[in-house]
Design a protein around this motif. Sequence first.
Motif, short mmCIF file in Angstrom:
data_model
loop_
_atom_site.label_atom_id
_atom_site.label_comp_id
_atom_site.label_asym_id
_atom_site.label_seq_id
_atom_site.Cartn_x
_atom_site.Cartn_y
_atom_site.Cartn_z
N ASN A 216 26.47 60.82 36.57
CA ASN A 216 26.59 60.65 35.13
C ASN A 216 27.51 61.65 34.44
O ASN A 216 27.74 61.54 33.24
CB ASN A 216 25.20 60.72 34.48
CG ASN A 216 24.40 59.47 34.77
OD1 ASN A 216 24.96 58.45 35.15
ND2 ASN A 216 23.08 59.53 34.60
N ALA A 217 28.04 62.60 35.20
CA ALA A 217 28.86 63.65 34.58
C ALA A 217 30.12 63.09 33.90
O ALA A 217 30.65 63.70 32.98
CB ALA A 217 29.24 64.70 35.63
N ARG A 218 30.56 61.90 34.31
CA ARG A 218 31.77 61.35 33.70
C ARG A 218 31.60 61.05 32.21
O ARG A 218 32.58 60.86 31.49
CB ARG A 218 32.22 60.08 34.43
CG ARG A 218 31.25 58.93 34.31
CD ARG A 218 31.80 57.67 34.98
NE ARG A 218 30.86 56.57 34.89
CZ ARG A 218 29.80 56.40 35.66
NH1 ARG A 218 29.55 57.29 36.61
NH2 ARG A 218 29.00 55.38 35.51
N GLY B 241 44.97 59.28 40.22
CA GLY B 241 43.52 59.36 40.09
C GLY B 241 42.81 58.40 41.03
O GLY B 241 41.84 58.77 41.70
N VAL B 242 43.30 57.17 41.10
CA VAL B 242 42.68 56.16 41.96
C VAL B 242 42.78 56.58 43.43
O VAL B 242 41.79 56.51 44.17
CB VAL B 242 43.36 54.78 41.73
CG1 VAL B 242 43.06 53.83 42.88
CG2 VAL B 242 42.90 54.19 40.41
N ALA C 196 40.40 59.50 44.17
CA ALA C 196 39.00 59.08 44.21
C ALA C 196 38.69 58.33 45.50
O ALA C 196 37.65 58.56 46.13
CB ALA C 196 38.69 58.20 42.99
N LEU C 197 39.61 57.44 45.91
CA LEU C 197 39.36 56.66 47.12
C LEU C 197 39.37 57.54 48.37
O LEU C 197 38.53 57.38 49.25
CB LEU C 197 40.40 55.55 47.25
CG LEU C 197 40.20 54.36 46.31
CD1 LEU C 197 41.34 53.36 46.47
CD2 LEU C 197 38.86 53.68 46.58
N THR D 247 36.10 59.58 48.51
CA THR D 247 34.81 58.88 48.60
C THR D 247 34.06 59.03 49.94
O THR D 247 32.87 59.29 49.91
CB THR D 247 35.00 57.39 48.25
OG1 THR D 247 35.38 57.31 46.87
CG2 THR D 247 33.71 56.59 48.45
N PRO E 62 33.93 61.91 43.52
CA PRO E 62 35.28 61.35 43.67
C PRO E 62 35.86 60.83 42.36
O PRO E 62 37.04 61.05 42.07
CB PRO E 62 35.07 60.20 44.68
CG PRO E 62 33.88 60.62 45.47
CD PRO E 62 32.99 61.33 44.50
N VAL E 63 35.02 60.17 41.55
CA VAL E 63 35.52 59.64 40.28
C VAL E 63 35.94 60.79 39.35
O VAL E 63 36.97 60.72 38.66
CB VAL E 63 34.45 58.75 39.62
CG1 VAL E 63 34.85 58.40 38.20
CG2 VAL E 63 34.25 57.47 40.43
N LEU E 64 35.16 61.89 39.37
CA LEU E 64 35.53 63.04 38.54
C LEU E 64 36.84 63.66 39.01
O LEU E 64 37.68 64.08 38.20
CB LEU E 64 34.43 64.10 38.58
CG LEU E 64 33.12 63.75 37.86
CD1 LEU E 64 32.13 64.89 38.04
CD2 LEU E 64 33.36 63.46 36.40
N ALA F 171 39.28 62.23 40.10
CA ALA F 171 40.41 61.41 39.64
C ALA F 171 41.11 62.06 38.45
O ALA F 171 42.29 61.79 38.19
CB ALA F 171 39.93 60.01 39.27
N LEU F 172 40.39 62.93 37.74
CA LEU F 172 41.01 63.61 36.60
C LEU F 172 42.22 64.44 37.02
O LEU F 172 43.05 64.80 36.17
CB LEU F 172 39.98 64.50 35.89
CG LEU F 172 38.89 63.73 35.12
CD1 LEU F 172 37.85 64.68 34.57
CD2 LEU F 172 39.51 62.90 34.00
#
Lengths: 230, 106
Positions: free
Chosen positions: A81-83, A191-192, A195-196, A199, A207-209, A211-212
């Motif tokens: 949830n940090a995003r 970013g993509v 993240a990939l 993962t 990983p999503v974070l 992406a920044l």
Amino acid sequence: MRSIWRTLDRALARDIGLVCLADCLVGVSYGAIAVSSGFPLWAPMLMSLLVFAGASQFMFVGIIAAGGNPFAAVLAGLLVNARHLPFGFALGDVLGKRWAARIAGSHLMIDESVAFALAEKDAHRRRAAYWACGIGLFVSWNAGVLIGAYAGTAISDTDAFGLDAAFPAVLLALVLPALKDRAARLPVLVGVVVALVATPFMPAGLPVLLALAGVLVGVAVKEPELQEVA
Amino acid sequence: MDGMELLVGTVVLALGTFAFRFAGPVLRSRAKLSPKAERLMALAAIVLLAALVAVSALTEGDSFAGVARPAGVLVGGVLAWRKAPFVLVVVAAAATAALLRLTGVP
């Protein structure tokens, strides 16, 4: 509040309604999975009301059902949830200036409401899209979880309906117009990829974070151009 | 399953999540951001959402999500790029994945 519904046109309302329907079905599966893995009825319902973030809720239930301790489940959920922190910075005045609106609006902040808001250019429409999507999803998600918790495993496998493909497709459709801006393309691409690549090695959410990093690359690439002009 | 532990876990996750959500709107209202900073914030959100699309379309846990889901998202993405209505994009993505699975594609 009334002006939100006036600003909201038919097409936008229909789009949001479809996302609400899809999320409601995912909510049914969440409620069913939680109860069938041994959680008391109140647990998925309370969590959906108070946490209201699907991915972290599935993660929490999954870790505890697999015998993990609640502390680990909370940490994993928080990481996922940090995003919302950078989302909140991006939204700006969309929530309004009154404290009550900021508090309620913050609780309604989820991927879909953020994406619907950012896809709108006009400030009024942006606000209308955010609130309509946030409220609509809050109601439909919680209704779905309630149904799932009581109805049991009626719909536990939403993958059979392809709903797991619907979620990324929703966000993709909403994000795609932003890529018309050429300055956004390199940061998004970096970013993509980051993240990939991350993962398989990192806990969900991180990983999503990461992406920044794409944003930093975008800034770094842009600076020299600006200096050349100056 | 210990009810008390579940309750405490739920409340702590809820409070932490709310703190993440609330911090942005509150902190931003305290300082006037330059237009450049505002653009960067919006770009950050777009990058996060795009990464979320990629990760949720292509991976499940820490491995590959199979064929049906990425294929569905791809169909949806092409339709969105061709400016198809949003409803069609979402329904086509779900239907593609569902039909592929029906025919035995993972």
